[in-house]
Design a protein around this motif. Structure first.
Motif, PDB file in Angstrom:
ATOM      1  N   GLU A 110       0.843  -1.195   0.000  1.00 40.31           N
ATOM      2  CA  GLU A 110       0.000   0.000   0.000  1.00 40.31           C
ATOM      3  C   GLU A 110       0.880   1.248   0.000  1.00 40.31           C
ATOM      4  O   GLU A 110       2.090   1.150   0.239  1.00 40.31           O
ATOM      5  CB  GLU A 110      -0.899  -0.010   1.236  1.00 40.31           C
ATOM      6  CG  GLU A 110      -1.812  -1.219   1.308  1.00 40.31           C
ATOM      7  CD  GLU A 110      -2.613  -1.300   2.591  1.00 40.31           C
ATOM      8  OE1 GLU A 110      -3.475  -2.195   2.691  1.00 40.31           O
ATOM      9  OE2 GLU A 110      -2.384  -0.470   3.497  1.00 40.31           O
ATOM     10  N   PRO A 111       0.300   2.410  -0.282  1.00 38.98           N
ATOM     11  CA  PRO A 111       1.112   3.632  -0.273  1.00 38.98           C
ATOM     12  C   PRO A 111       1.894   3.834   1.023  1.00 38.98           C
ATOM     13  O   PRO A 111       3.021   4.320   1.006  1.00 38.98           O
ATOM     14  CB  PRO A 111       0.072   4.734  -0.484  1.00 38.98           C
ATOM     15  CG  PRO A 111      -1.012   4.076  -1.268  1.00 38.98           C
ATOM     16  CD  PRO A 111      -1.080   2.680  -0.743  1.00 38.98           C
ATOM     17  N   ASP A 112       1.294   3.461   2.158  1.00 38.29           N
ATOM     18  CA  ASP A 112       1.959   3.646   3.455  1.00 38.29           C
ATOM     19  C   ASP A 112       2.575   2.367   4.004  1.00 38.29           C
ATOM     20  O   ASP A 112       3.122   2.369   5.107  1.00 38.29           O
ATOM     21  CB  ASP A 112       0.966   4.196   4.486  1.00 38.29           C
ATOM     22  CG  ASP A 112       0.472   5.585   4.113  1.00 38.29           C
ATOM     23  OD1 ASP A 112       1.215   6.311   3.435  1.00 38.29           O
ATOM     24  OD2 ASP A 112      -0.667   5.927   4.486  1.00 38.29           O
ATOM     25  N   HIS A 113       2.465   1.266   3.253  1.00 39.98           N
ATOM     26  CA  HIS A 113       2.946  -0.023   3.753  1.00 39.98           C
ATOM     27  C   HIS A 113       3.579  -0.798   2.606  1.00 39.98           C
ATOM     28  O   HIS A 113       2.882  -1.229   1.691  1.00 39.98           O
ATOM     29  CB  HIS A 113       1.790  -0.829   4.358  1.00 39.98           C
ATOM     30  CG  HIS A 113       1.094  -0.117   5.472  1.00 39.98           C
ATOM     31  ND1 HIS A 113       1.553  -0.132   6.766  1.00 39.98           N
ATOM     32  CD2 HIS A 113      -0.024   0.658   5.476  1.00 39.98           C
ATOM     33  CE1 HIS A 113       0.752   0.586   7.523  1.00 39.98           C
ATOM     34  NE2 HIS A 113      -0.212   1.091   6.765  1.00 39.98           N
ATOM     35  N   GLY A 114       4.886  -0.961   2.669  1.00 39.12           N
ATOM     36  CA  GLY A 114       5.604  -1.687   1.629  1.00 39.12           C
ATOM     37  C   GLY A 114       5.962  -3.083   2.088  1.00 39.12           C
ATOM     38  O   GLY A 114       5.092  -3.922   2.331  1.00 39.12           O
ATOM     39  N   SER A 115       7.273  -3.327   2.255  1.00 41.65           N
ATOM     40  CA  SER A 115       7.726  -4.659   2.646  1.00 41.65           C
ATOM     41  C   SER A 115       7.220  -5.068   4.025  1.00 41.65           C
ATOM     42  O   SER A 115       7.176  -6.258   4.348  1.00 41.65           O
ATOM     43  CB  SER A 115       9.258  -4.716   2.626  1.00 41.65           C
ATOM     44  OG  SER A 115       9.755  -4.496   1.316  1.00 41.65           O
ATOM     45  N   ASP A 116       6.822  -4.098   4.839  1.00 40.65           N
ATOM     46  CA  ASP A 116       6.323  -4.431   6.178  1.00 40.65           C
ATOM     47  C   ASP A 116       5.015  -5.218   6.130  1.00 40.65           C
ATOM     48  O   ASP A 116       4.627  -5.845   7.110  1.00 40.65           O
ATOM     49  CB  ASP A 116       6.152  -3.168   7.027  1.00 40.65           C
ATOM     50  CG  ASP A 116       5.186  -2.174   6.406  1.00 40.65           C
ATOM     51  OD1 ASP A 116       5.334  -1.882   5.202  1.00 40.65           O
ATOM     52  OD2 ASP A 116       4.301  -1.677   7.117  1.00 40.65           O
ATOM     53  N   THR A 117       4.327  -5.215   4.986  1.00 40.00           N
ATOM     54  CA  THR A 117       3.103  -6.009   4.882  1.00 40.00           C
ATOM     55  C   THR A 117       3.399  -7.502   4.938  1.00 40.00           C
ATOM     56  O   THR A 117       2.496  -8.306   5.185  1.00 40.00           O
ATOM     57  CB  THR A 117       2.350  -5.693   3.572  1.00 40.00           C
ATOM     58  OG1 THR A 117       3.224  -5.888   2.458  1.00 40.00           O
ATOM     59  CG2 THR A 117       1.844  -4.271   3.575  1.00 40.00           C
ATOM     60  N   LEU A 118       4.662  -7.868   4.681  1.00 38.61           N
ATOM     61  CA  LEU A 118       5.066  -9.268   4.788  1.00 38.61           C
ATOM     62  C   LEU A 118       5.496  -9.617   6.204  1.00 38.61           C
ATOM     63  O   LEU A 118       5.952 -10.721   6.468  1.00 38.61           O
ATOM     64  CB  LEU A 118       6.203  -9.563   3.802  1.00 38.61           C
ATOM     65  CG  LEU A 118       5.842  -9.383   2.324  1.00 38.61           C
ATOM     66  CD1 LEU A 118       7.066  -9.589   1.446  1.00 38.61           C
ATOM     67  CD2 LEU A 118       4.730 -10.341   1.927  1.00 38.61           C
TER      68      LEU A 118
ATOM     69  N   ALA B 196      17.175  -6.831 -13.226  1.00 33.51           N
ATOM     70  CA  ALA B 196      17.665  -7.486 -12.013  1.00 33.51           C
ATOM     71  C   ALA B 196      17.714  -6.522 -10.838  1.00 33.51           C
ATOM     72  O   ALA B 196      17.478  -6.915  -9.686  1.00 33.51           O
ATOM     73  CB  ALA B 196      19.050  -8.088 -12.269  1.00 33.51           C
ATOM     74  N   ARG B 197      18.016  -5.255 -11.109  1.00 34.85           N
ATOM     75  CA  ARG B 197      18.088  -4.281 -10.008  1.00 34.85           C
ATOM     76  C   ARG B 197      16.738  -4.161  -9.296  1.00 34.85           C
ATOM     77  O   ARG B 197      16.677  -4.022  -8.070  1.00 34.85           O
ATOM     78  CB  ARG B 197      18.519  -2.905 -10.542  1.00 34.85           C
ATOM     79  CG  ARG B 197      18.683  -1.864  -9.445  1.00 34.85           C
ATOM     80  CD  ARG B 197      19.754  -2.295  -8.457  1.00 34.85           C
ATOM     81  NE  ARG B 197      19.857  -1.424  -7.297  1.00 34.85           N
ATOM     82  CZ  ARG B 197      19.128  -1.527  -6.197  1.00 34.85           C
ATOM     83  NH1 ARG B 197      18.167  -2.469  -6.118  1.00 34.85           N
ATOM     84  NH2 ARG B 197      19.326  -0.723  -5.161  1.00 34.85           N
ATOM     85  N   SER B 198      15.675  -4.248 -10.051  1.00 34.86           N
ATOM     86  CA  SER B 198      14.346  -4.147  -9.449  1.00 34.86           C
ATOM     87  C   SER B 198      14.049  -5.322  -8.528  1.00 34.86           C
ATOM     88  O   SER B 198      13.282  -5.196  -7.564  1.00 34.86           O
ATOM     89  CB  SER B 198      13.272  -4.079 -10.548  1.00 34.86           C
ATOM     90  OG  SER B 198      13.520  -3.018 -11.449  1.00 34.86           O
ATOM     91  N   SER B 199      14.641  -6.473  -8.815  1.00 34.76           N
ATOM     92  CA  SER B 199      14.306  -7.699  -8.086  1.00 34.76           C
ATOM     93  C   SER B 199      14.711  -7.657  -6.628  1.00 34.76           C
ATOM     94  O   SER B 199      14.167  -8.405  -5.804  1.00 34.76           O
ATOM     95  CB  SER B 199      14.959  -8.907  -8.768  1.00 34.76           C
ATOM     96  OG  SER B 199      16.374  -8.911  -8.576  1.00 34.76           O
ATOM     97  N   MET B 200      15.662  -6.802  -6.272  1.00 26.74           N
ATOM     98  CA  MET B 200      16.118  -6.747  -4.887  1.00 26.74           C
ATOM     99  C   MET B 200      15.165  -5.966  -3.988  1.00 26.74           C
ATOM    100  O   MET B 200      15.351  -5.906  -2.774  1.00 26.74           O
ATOM    101  CB  MET B 200      17.528  -6.143  -4.820  1.00 26.74           C
ATOM    102  CG  MET B 200      18.572  -7.019  -5.500  1.00 26.74           C
ATOM    103  SD  MET B 200      20.262  -6.522  -5.122  1.00 26.74           S
ATOM    104  CE  MET B 200      20.337  -4.939  -5.949  1.00 26.74           C
ATOM    105  N   ILE B 201      14.132  -5.373  -4.606  1.00 21.81           N
ATOM    106  CA  ILE B 201      13.130  -4.613  -3.848  1.00 21.81           C
ATOM    107  C   ILE B 201      11.787  -5.329  -3.853  1.00 21.81           C
ATOM    108  O   ILE B 201      11.088  -5.362  -2.839  1.00 21.81           O
ATOM    109  CB  ILE B 201      12.987  -3.190  -4.427  1.00 21.81           C
ATOM    110  CG1 ILE B 201      14.303  -2.420  -4.262  1.00 21.81           C
ATOM    111  CG2 ILE B 201      11.837  -2.440  -3.757  1.00 21.81           C
ATOM    112  CD1 ILE B 201      14.314  -1.058  -4.918  1.00 21.81           C
ATOM    113  N   GLU B 202      11.397  -5.931  -4.983  1.00 21.41           N
ATOM    114  CA  GLU B 202      10.070  -6.536  -5.071  1.00 21.41           C
ATOM    115  C   GLU B 202       9.986  -7.822  -4.241  1.00 21.41           C
ATOM    116  O   GLU B 202      10.984  -8.455  -3.934  1.00 21.41           O
ATOM    117  CB  GLU B 202       9.717  -6.837  -6.536  1.00 21.41           C
ATOM    118  CG  GLU B 202      10.596  -7.864  -7.208  1.00 21.41           C
ATOM    119  CD  GLU B 202      10.296  -8.008  -8.684  1.00 21.41           C
ATOM    120  OE1 GLU B 202       9.162  -7.709  -9.100  1.00 21.41           O
ATOM    121  OE2 GLU B 202      11.204  -8.410  -9.429  1.00 21.41           O
ATOM    122  N   ASP B 203       8.765  -8.164  -3.891  1.00 22.75           N
ATOM    123  CA  ASP B 203       8.481  -9.315  -3.028  1.00 22.75           C
ATOM    124  C   ASP B 203       9.185  -9.202  -1.682  1.00 22.75           C
ATOM    125  O   ASP B 203       9.605 -10.202  -1.102  1.00 22.75           O
ATOM    126  CB  ASP B 203       8.890 -10.624  -3.719  1.00 22.75           C
ATOM    127  CG  ASP B 203       7.739 -11.212  -4.510  1.00 22.75           C
ATOM    128  OD1 ASP B 203       6.779 -10.483  -4.789  1.00 22.75           O
ATOM    129  OD2 ASP B 203       7.801 -12.404  -4.846  1.00 22.75           O
TER     130      ASP B 203
END
Length: 438
Positions: A163-171, A410-417
């Motif tokens: 979400e806009p206010d919740h990124g990796s913390d949603t995991l 590949a650079r994007s992959s270190m942020i997604e998921d």
């Protein structure tokens, strides 16, 4: 009188008859297969891998490069090559039901094989495929027959969690990786339970893979059962994206993985029948753990495949390009670079397959193992694609050659998921808990 060299060799051969070592060439050297140091595969697996490799090279690679040079709006247009890719992917006939019928060790191997080869073709399109099956895949894992039949795998899916206010913390819904003084802000998307229906309000962020084009969504959101919204006890809803009150944001313009059309999804008093609920508050922790374990292994396999593609390109180029009167592979530093690239690819392949096998076989999958695969393989993919550019030299910096695109992907992959930093922290706590028997 000393024996001649020939007599010594004959004596050695006589004493070692039957040893396979003596069938080797006098100067031994072995060429690896198309996916490296692969143990023997069945004839079906070999044929399947070869089919996927052709698809990766003949369909994904050229379409991925076209999409990379298009605007976000053009990528999702009706006449976009994205839909040509989607059509040809479905023609491969990869069936989730057949995967679930396989023994765990075979299923885990095939799962990795699929996404390694898709990643070999194009990282962004591979992620689109992976996100595209998550609604159906999780419905099958939870054994929800209604949702499996309501949303066949031909329907393009998406996973809406950040979400806009919740990124990796949603995991990390339990807050294990959160600072002790940290406060959780209100969720941006809330599912309210009202009688025999759910009402969804809010938005999911622009990082929803396939968010701008998906037909079905697996939505992870805060749940309000009458006592206020609580993400720690959220819920999971699988729903069609053509319901009244659902709208999409503009497709995201980004550095890499442009073939994966990402964008926001907005919910305005969207009413959904209760049968679309996959996991209620009591199952929410299980649902986050489950999808996270699956998605992180998928990431490991995909970016191992992308790293292998970059290494293969660098290998071929190093044998073609001449400097100092010889192919550059003859220069020691280049040969060393090539070795280091393949070392990381082989390590990533082994780690991901090991994690996949364990998680498909164990009663409870080890999320920390999936995290290790995701963090390691995305980091190595970034390093390998960067080294590929270095081997290509100035040519590697131009759009004429594909390695610069692979580096951006590949650079994007270190942020997604889940960004690698948060995954490492949470993974550390998972390991600690396991060691303490908690």
């Amino acid at each position: 009188m000393a024996a001649s060299a020939e007599e010594v060799q004959n004596l050695t051969n006589a004493e070692s008859s039957g040893s396979r070592i003596h069938q080797w060439p006098a100067s031994p050297k072995s060429a690896l297969g198309i996916s490296g140091a692969e143990p023997p595969m069945t004839d079906i697996e070999v044929e399947f891998q070869q089919t996927l490799r052709r698809f990766a090279l003949e369909v994904m690679r050229p379409i991925g490069r076209k999409l990379d040079r298009m605007t976000p709006a053009e990528i999702i247009a009706d006449d976009s090559p994205f839909w040509e890719f989607r059509k040809k992917y479905l023609e491969l006939g990869i069936d989730l039901a057949q995967l679930f019928e396989m023994p765990p060790e075979v299923r885990s191997r095939m799962f990795c094989l699929i996404f390694e080869e898709l990643g070999y073709g194009d990282g962004g399109l591979a992620i689109s495929v992976g996100a595209g099956v998550l609604p159906q895949y999780l419905s099958a894992l939870f054994g929800n027959q209604f949702l499996m039949e309501r949303f066949p795998q031909e329907m393009l899916g998406c996973w809406a969690i950040t979400e806009p206010d919740h990124g990796s913390d949603t995991l990390d819904p339990t807050g294990a990786a959160r600072h002790a003084d940290g406060k959780v802000s209100r969720s941006n998307c809330i599912v309210s339970f009202k009688g025999d229906k759910m009402v969804i309000n809010g938005q999911k962020s622009a990082w929803v893979s396939n968010g701008t084009v998906a037909e079905v969504c697996i939505l992870y959101a805060a749940a309000d059962t009458g006592k206020g919204a609580d993400y720690e006890h959220g819920c999971v809803v699988v729903l069609p994206l053509d319901l009244p009150g659902i709208s999409r944001g503009k497709p995201l313009d980004k550095i890499g993985q442009r073939g994966d059309p990402q964008g926001e999804i907005f919910f305005n008093d969207v009413e959904v029948p209760m049968e679309y609920l996959l996991a209620g508050p009591e199952d929410f922790q299980r649902a986050v753990y489950c999808i996270h374990a699956e998605a992180n292994v998928l990431m490991g396999a995909t970016w191992t495949g992308a790293a292998r593609a970059a290494a293969d390109m660098a290998f071929e180029y190093a044998h073609e390009r001449k400097q100092g009167g010889v192919p550059i592979i003859r220069h020691q530093r280049v040969a060393q670079r090539i070795f280091e690239m393949y070392r990381k690819v082989e390590a990533g392949c082994a780690l991901t397959r090991r994690a996949a096998h364990y998680n498909q076989s164990a009663d409870v999958p080890a999320l920390q193992a999936a995290m290790m695969a995701k963090v390691s393989c995305t980091q190595w993919a970034h390093e390998v694609t960067s080294e590929a550019i270095q081997i290509f030299g100035g040519n590697g910096l131009t759009a004429e050659y594909p390695v610069e695109k692979m580096f951006r992907d590949a650079r994007s992959s270190m942020i997604e998921d889940g960004c690698n930093e948060l995954l490492s922290i949470k993974g550390g706590y998972l390991i600690s808990d396991a060691q303490k028997g908690a």
